[in-house]
Design an enzyme around this catalytic site. Sequence first.
Site, PDB file in Angstrom:
ATOM      1  N   LYS A  67       0.854  -1.198   0.000  1.00 48.80           N
ATOM      2  CA  LYS A  67       0.000   0.000   0.000  1.00 48.80           C
ATOM      3  C   LYS A  67       0.885   1.241   0.000  1.00 48.80           C
ATOM      4  O   LYS A  67       1.895   1.288   0.721  1.00 48.80           O
ATOM      5  CB  LYS A  67      -0.920  -0.033   1.225  1.00 48.80           C
ATOM      6  CG  LYS A  67      -1.955   1.090   1.270  1.00 48.80           C
ATOM      7  CD  LYS A  67      -2.914   0.904   2.448  1.00 48.80           C
ATOM      8  CE  LYS A  67      -3.933   2.013   2.556  1.00 48.80           C
ATOM      9  NZ  LYS A  67      -4.869   1.835   3.684  1.00 48.80           N
ATOM     10  N   SER A 142      -9.868   2.127   2.658  1.00 49.70           N
ATOM     11  CA  SER A 142      -8.894   2.831   1.846  1.00 49.70           C
ATOM     12  C   SER A 142      -7.881   1.924   1.151  1.00 49.70           C
ATOM     13  O   SER A 142      -7.226   2.371   0.209  1.00 49.70           O
ATOM     14  CB  SER A 142      -8.139   3.852   2.711  1.00 49.70           C
ATOM     15  OG  SER A 142      -7.357   3.194   3.692  1.00 49.70           O
ATOM     16  N   SER A 166     -10.258  -0.219   6.921  1.00 49.93           N
ATOM     17  CA  SER A 166      -9.651  -0.106   5.593  1.00 49.93           C
ATOM     18  C   SER A 166      -8.982  -1.361   5.048  1.00 49.93           C
ATOM     19  O   SER A 166      -8.607  -1.386   3.876  1.00 49.93           O
ATOM     20  CB  SER A 166      -8.631   1.027   5.584  1.00 49.93           C
ATOM     21  OG  SER A 166      -9.299   2.237   5.378  1.00 49.93           O
TER      22      SER A 166
HETATM   23  N1  GLN Z   1     -13.171   4.608   6.018  1.00 50.68           N
HETATM   24  C1  GLN Z   1     -12.677   5.016   7.310  1.00 50.68           C
HETATM   25  C2  GLN Z   1     -12.203   6.447   7.223  1.00 50.68           C
HETATM   26  O1  GLN Z   1     -12.379   7.034   6.230  1.00 50.68           O
HETATM   27  C3  GLN Z   1     -11.564   4.113   7.759  1.00 50.68           C
HETATM   28  C4  GLN Z   1     -10.317   4.338   7.022  1.00 50.68           C
HETATM   29  C5  GLN Z   1      -9.187   3.473   7.454  1.00 50.68           C
HETATM   30  O2  GLN Z   1      -9.391   2.445   8.119  1.00 50.68           O
HETATM   31  N2  GLN Z   1      -7.992   3.891   7.126  1.00 50.68           N
HETATM   32  O3  GLN Z   1     -11.659   6.981   8.143  1.00 50.68           O
END
Ligand code: GLN
Length: 468
Positions: A67, A142, A166
């Site tokens: 990532k 994400s 995410s």
């Molecule tokens: N979708 C959640 C956010 O926008 C979690 C994101 C994540 O776990 N990095 O914060």
Amino acid sequence: MELFELGIKEAQDGLAKGEFSSRDIVESVIARYRARNGEIGAYVTFDEEGALALADANPKAVPVAVKDLINVRGQPCTCGSKILEGYVSPYDATVIRNMKAHGFIPCGRVNMDEFAMGSSTENSALGVTRNPYDLSRVPGGSSGGSAAAVGSDMCIAALGTDTGGSIRQPASFCNCVGVKPSYGRVSRYGVTAFASSLDQVGPMTKSVEDAAILLGALAGHDEMDGTTPRDPVPDYAAALEGATLKGVRLGLPKEYLEVGGLDPEVKRITDDAIAKCARAGAELVEVSLPHTEYAMAVYYIIAPAEASANLARFDGVRYGHRSAASKDVYSLYVKSRAEGFGPEVKRRIIMGTYVLSSGYYDAYYGRAQKVRTLIKRDFDDVFGRVDALLTPCAPTPAFKLGELQDPLTMYLNDLFTIPSSLAGVCAASVPAGFTAGTGLPVGVQFVCGSFEETKLLKICKAFEGVSK
Ligand code: GLN
């Protein structure tokens, strides 16, 4: 079978027997990347020469996609943001060093929502990533690039990060296994921080066994991250031998299963997963986590608060983008940040700065911390009575690109993953079936107590066996 289709275990077995080399796997992954990345957009950069050189230097190593917020020496690390344009990492994150020490090499960098804020990968400044199961849909986020790469066999396995869901939500959308380790299980050194009290790196793989092998390589104590305990890391993969659901006490939290807005196909697949576990000998126990309804509000105070502090370092001086229009130091900061950050990141910085500002700190941030403790206690209580929780992973299957325009609707994707993140416990998404008609993959979530990854992975492995 093509080498790019392999999982970690199969790749390791073939490498050990000398059936093929690391270079053979990397070449196959590159061919697949060239054929498929144009339409899917999972990778943002792929240093083919570098990956082949690493494979030649480590002929028994398994390549893993990374990532784009994890530092790998000599490679870009853009975090899906314009603000890190041109930045090249001067060092390896601890997870990369650990991976190399355990026979893995980094291979390609995959897309993500900017600074890991989002649930669709649409917040990336580096381009669109599509769901390999339906190109008109998002891969989740994400860690959407990681999930799309695994789901389309453009890699053997990938690293993701999870702050509020995410790893798990994109794994559910793209038919992969995704594990969010307990807070402190994996070092965060060299992983660009979003919300430091929540962030964890974890494996995104084609099987539970692969997740166990890769997690074993990532985990452990690190002098550079004070949240990582010194105890030895269990052999997660060896523990999977003979995994069974017989006698396992599975908690079904009523707050998760009776929630409005749960897609009927997700509900059907989750109910089906519950029934399969029962048939395999699990004991089902209805449980309650009474503070669940506050988790979303708490997360959207704590995570932006921490993000606003963490992102203060991107000021146009030390890293990446520097505004050409600045006249003095102050305008350099302001213009570089205004030009470099995207709208969702700005929204979080503004929210976070607000809840931390004097006069509001006690009312928002201080209070959210107290409620976080109550949420954590819900989990402590429940794990006194059951081995694991079984819940839906995301409320819907993959949605269409552009479908969710309102940020609050987007935030609801993490309804089922945020509470366990706030509690710091471990959780995983495991493929559970496909929606009728649309044929979209759906995962279910298993949650275990803090540092109970061995138990979690055994349960996931047994479920994988009965869900196929
Ligand atoms: N979708 C959640 C956010 O926008 C979690 C994101 C994540 O776990 N990095 O914060």
